[in-house]
Design a protein around this motif. Structure first.
Motif, PDB file in Angstrom:
ATOM      1  N   SER A   1     104.061   0.778  -0.136  1.00  0.00           N
ATOM      2  CA  SER A   1     105.170   1.715  -0.341  1.00  0.00           C
ATOM      3  C   SER A   1     106.446   1.029  -0.847  1.00  0.00           C
ATOM      4  O   SER A   1     107.335   1.693  -1.378  1.00  0.00           O
ATOM      5  CB  SER A   1     105.440   2.485   0.943  1.00  0.00           C
ATOM      6  OG  SER A   1     105.671   1.568   1.986  1.00  0.00           O
TER       7      SER A   1
ATOM      8  N   VAL B   1     106.312   4.047  -5.981  1.00  0.00           N
ATOM      9  CA  VAL B   1     107.118   5.221  -5.681  1.00  0.00           C
ATOM     10  C   VAL B   1     106.315   6.457  -6.084  1.00  0.00           C
ATOM     11  O   VAL B   1     105.895   6.585  -7.234  1.00  0.00           O
ATOM     12  CB  VAL B   1     108.446   5.183  -6.475  1.00  0.00           C
ATOM     13  CG1 VAL B   1     109.270   6.447  -6.234  1.00  0.00           C
ATOM     14  CG2 VAL B   1     109.241   3.933  -6.116  1.00  0.00           C
TER      15      VAL B   1
ATOM     16  N   ALA C   1     115.382   5.289  -8.546  1.00  0.00           N
ATOM     17  CA  ALA C   1     114.575   4.164  -8.038  1.00  0.00           C
ATOM     18  C   ALA C   1     114.773   2.921  -8.907  1.00  0.00           C
ATOM     19  O   ALA C   1     114.828   1.798  -8.390  1.00  0.00           O
ATOM     20  CB  ALA C   1     113.104   4.562  -7.995  1.00  0.00           C
TER      21      ALA C   1
END
Ligand code: TYD
Length: 208
Positions: free
Chosen positions: A178, A182, A200
């Protein structure tokens, strides 16, 4: 200088290409050098291997041959394109990478993760994506979307069963890694998906 290696994963028709282009434009607007590429392919030798892999006439191809050919294409792509670009300090955006082989060959075809990782080890030569976006879409809508686009390739002809196994595998890989992977809901609007991806990337490039 060290570049940044970002990969895009998902089942067929999840919208990776559109999102890669949007991200590339936004990064370029900030004067970043961006290289867009894809697997299998990205350079002439690997594109030739791609033709063999996707040819619907090659239905007799064994799962191991398939895994080796994807790894061979990857090896050339890393050697000729990705590694030199990262060494120049570019941001490399790649449509599919090792996670595709894990999802499709290891779990979709059932070769197992250990064998597929071993096959890919010499191709990767230690390279790992810094960040991966998994554009998650239900297997059925994924197949519907890609059928609308063009004549199905050899992998798409394998049908819903393969796509379902692949989706499950991606979910499992994303959970396990993780920090790197994403998960993005690919059923959202193009703009919302882009914003999720952009945030992100910003987090990742802080200090880059
Ligand atoms: P492509 O037309 O690029 O599909 P998409 O637009 O969905 O990315 O075809 C690539 C196909 O190859 C796709 O069905 C996934 C498959 N694939 C693997 O099975 N293993 C791999 O390692 C890679 C890179 C792709």
């Amino acid at each position: 200088m060290k570049g940044l290696f970002i990969t895009f994963e998902g089942t067929d028709g999840a919208g990776k290409t559109t999102q890669m282009q949007r991200l590339a434009q936004r990064l370029q607007a900030q004067c970043r050098a961006v290289l867009l590429s894809r697997e299998p392919g990205g350079c002439p030798i690997a594109e030739q291997i791609r033709t063999v892999l996707l040819d619907p006439q090659n239905m007799a191809m064994s799962p191991v041959t398939e895994a080796l050919l994807y790894a061979a294409a990857r090896s050339q792509h890393v050697y000729e394109v990705i590694r030199p670009a990262l060494q120049r300090g570019d941001i490399v955006l790649c449509d599919r990478f090792l996670d595709s082989s894990l999802a499709y060959q290891a779990y979709g075809r059932g070769l197992g993760e250990d064998l597929v990782r071993r096959i890919n080890e010499p191709a990767l030569d230690g390279l790992q994506p810094d960040l991966t976006f998994y554009l998650a879409l239900g297997a059925a809508s994924s197949l519907r979307r890609s059928e609308k686009r063009s004549a199905p390739d050899r992998l798409e002809l394998a049908g819903l069963d393969l796509q379902q196994k692949v989706s499950l595998a991606y979910g499992m890989l994303a959970q396990r890694e993780s920090d790197r992977i994403v998960v993005v809901d690919a059923a959202q609007s193009i703009e919302r998906i882009h914003e999720h991806i952009w945030q992100a990337v910003l987090r990742k490039t802080q200090g880059f």
